[in-house]
Design a protein around this motif. Structure first.
Motif, short mmCIF file in Angstrom:
data_model
loop_
_atom_site.label_atom_id
_atom_site.label_comp_id
_atom_site.label_asym_id
_atom_site.label_seq_id
_atom_site.Cartn_x
_atom_site.Cartn_y
_atom_site.Cartn_z
N TRP A 130 1.78 4.53 2.04
CA TRP A 130 0.98 4.44 0.81
C TRP A 130 0.41 5.81 0.41
N GLY B 223 2.85 0.51 4.22
CA GLY B 223 3.62 1.14 3.15
C GLY B 223 4.79 0.29 2.75
N HIS C 53 -2.28 -1.32 -1.36
CA HIS C 53 -2.73 0.05 -1.59
C HIS C 53 -4.26 0.11 -1.71
N CYS D 97 1.88 -4.73 -3.87
CA CYS D 97 1.70 -3.29 -3.64
C CYS D 97 0.29 -2.84 -4.04
#
Length: 608
Positions: free
Chosen positions: A254, A236, A300, A296
């Motif tokens: 996440w 995360g 993810h 990100c």
């Protein structure tokens, strides 16, 4: 036809060069590199480069290279701003990290590249690692390179050219290279029979528990303008205070993030909890937001993929990798069996040679003993002859003493008879004189005087008899002592002769039999204990290894503290020591900072 572009791609264990067309896309170049290196788990990797400003960036795969590079000092910077060089320089590196290396990394080639990159980060101190853990990791790195420790092969100095520990750790402890090598080799010997690929995986399993492992840090600010760090990893997004990149203060997994975007220098994260405000932060350069967004999105995507069933391709890759590892383990086991068989044969050969050598030595001892026995027999015969002569001489002395004794006894008997006769005569005279005393008074006095004289003489005779008797007794005692001395001397001579004969006749026999029994006994023990005991010991040792390893790690940590120069401790060292003191580790901290609802954590971020 456009002129081909020369490209050099460097991985941590190889260097590749390509001549490609300018209209080649980033994905086409990336696929060519992966194909050449044999990489199938492509989703972890990327191509990294330095832009014209010297900043590290990742190649965008959807762009063509001709739209991505520029000349030095250009008027207009392209989308990716790749510095134009001949050849173009790229580094093939891990861009996204898994949550659990042992569960997610499939192929050996992938594991090796992860191992090399993580090792480089730890040694360069990009990832903080405490000293005792650094020594443990170094031992696995040595196992991965050199295989099983062998004291005959790995002699002193075999690690002298290896870079295994961070410079920070070396500077903080009062140890020279030989002492560091001794500690690392002690751990190295603990990893016997471990495959090189297994050693790399053990390295990664330990390294992934380090706080800074797999984290990409970006300099950000909140609305208050506080300088903070944003950390993006497989688990995360976390926020750190600017002085502490070990311990995150706020975290968002996440699973709580619904949308991410940016507008110029502002980055916006929308939580799934719609009641929560957006998580906004600011970066010093717009280009950083592009990097953060790409990072990100990639993390993810992998986060979601891990929680779905494996595709057919992944299942096939795992099956193939498992079969290959089992084959390698079988080959390793076969090699170890053959190696052990060779060692046993060599050991048996050496034992037989030693036994033969001892047998020959025993033979020499026996022969020498027989020679000494023969010489001893001659000496004993000579001693026996001398003993017989001494016995005859003593017998003659004894006869002489007996004859002298008889002479003395005869003389004593004659003296006794003479003295008895003289005493009888004296008594007769005394009686005659007493009878005549009445008749002859005048003669009585004369006779009394004669009697007195006779008495005096008798006393003198008695003294003489006493003296003769004492002389005879002394003669008898001397004869007895001479007989006893002669008997004792003869007995001692016979005892010495018998003892020497016994010792010489039994000198070699016990030594020969003792050596032979020990050799036979040793051979029987080796055959009896060969397989079952070894397997049982190995099984118990494997079951206890982790507990024992943790205890040894604790002891090593205590030992290093004793030789540590605290004046050279860094800020990271102090932060780590405080975390240990508080009982915190990477996962306990993440659990703690993710408590409470999203709204509260966003508000806490704004207050930092």
């Amino acid at each position: 036809m456009p002129k081909a572009v020369n490209v050099r791609v460097t991985s941590l264990d190889s260097e590749l060069e390509f001549a490609i067309q300018p209209n080649t896309s980033g994905k086409q170049l990336f696929d060519q590199v992966c194909k050449t290196l044999g990489i199938r788990e492509v989703w972890y990797f990327g191509l990294r480069f330095l832009d014209s400003k010297g900043q590290l960036s990742w190649l965008r795969l959807e762009k063509k290279l001709e739209d991505s590079y520029v000349d030095v000092n250009p008027r207009k910077v392209s989308a990716q701003d790749i510095k134009k060089e001949v050849p173009l320089q790229f580094k093939f590196r891990v861009e996204f990290f898994p949550e659990d290396v042992s569960e997610e990394l499939i192929e050996d080639v992938t594991q090796k590249l992860f191992f090399l990159q993580v090792k480089e980060g730890i040694i360069n101190d990009d990832v903080y690692c405490p000293p005792e853990t650094a020594v443990l990791l170094a031992s696995y790195a040595v196992q991965a390179k050199f295989g099983d420790y062998d004291k005959d092969t790995h002699k002193d100095g075999y690690l002298s050219n290896e870079k295994l520990l961070p410079k920070r750790v070396l500077d903080q402890h009062k140890l020279d290279s030989r002492q560091w090598e001794e500690r690392i080799s002690n751990w190295h010997s603990e990893h016997k029979n471990m495959l090189k690929e297994e050693a790399m995986m053990e390295y990664l399993k330990i390294a992934q528990d380090l706080e800074m492992y797999g984290v990409n840090y970006y300099d950000i600010k909140n609305k208050k303008g506080s300088d903070l760090w944003l950390g993006v990893d497989a688990l995360g997004i976390n926020v750190y205070e600017h002085e502490d990149r070990l311990t995150p203060k706020i975290g968002f997994p996440w699973s709580e993030i619904r949308n991410i975007s940016f507008s110029e220098k502002k980055f916006i994260i929308k939580p799934i909890d719609r009641k929560s405000p957006d998580f906004n932060f600011y970066v010093p350069r717009v280009k950083l937001n592009k990097h953060i967004l790409a990072l990100c999105m990639g993390n993810h995507e992998l986060f979601i993929r891990r929680r779905k069933p494996d595709t057919v391709e992944i299942q096939q890759m795992k099956t193939t990798a498992k079969d290959l590892r089992n084959a390698k383990r079988s080959e390793k086991a076969q090699f170890l069996r053959e190696q052990q068989a060779r060692l046993d044969a060599e050991k048996q050969r050496l034992e037989l040679e030693e036994k033969m050598k001892k047998f020959e030595e025993d033979q020499k001892i026996v022969q020498n003993s027989l020679k000494k026995t023969e010489e001893g027999s001659k000496e004993l015969a000579e001693k026996a002859r001398k003993a017989e002569e001494e016995t005859r001489r003593l017998e003659e002395i004894k006869k002489q003493i007996e004859e002298e004794k008889k002479k003395l006894e005869k003389i004593a008997a004659e003296d006794r008879e003479r003295l008895a006769y003289e005493k009888s005569v004296a008594n007769q005279r005394a009686e005659a004189m007493a009878a005549e005393s009445a008749r002859k008074a005048k003669e009585a006095q004369e006779l009394a005087q004669q009697l007195e004289d006779a008495r005096i003489k008798e006393l003198e005779k008695n003294e003489e008899i006493k003296r003769l008797s004492e002389a005879a007794a002394r003669a008898e005692e001397a004869v007895a002592m001479a007989e006893e001395a002669a008997a004792k001397a003869a007995e001692e001579a016979r005892a010495r002769a018998a003892e020497e004969a016994y010792q010489n006749n039994n000198l070699a026999e016990p030594q020969y039999e003792e050596g032979t029994d020990a050799g036979s006994s040793q051979l029987i023990d080796d055959e009896t204990d060969e397989v079952p005991v070894t397997q049982e010991i190995d099984r118990v040792a494997l079951a206890e290894r982790n507990k024992r390893l943790m205890e040894q790690l604790k002891l090593l940590g205590n030992e290093l503290i004793g030789i540590r120069d605290n004046s050279k401790d860094t800020t990271m060292d102090h932060l780590h020591a405080e975390n240990v003191k508080q009982g915190r580790d990477k996962y306990k901290t993440l659990k703690q900072i993710r408590q409470g609802n999203t709204k509260k954590r966003v508000n806490d971020f704004e207050q930092l």
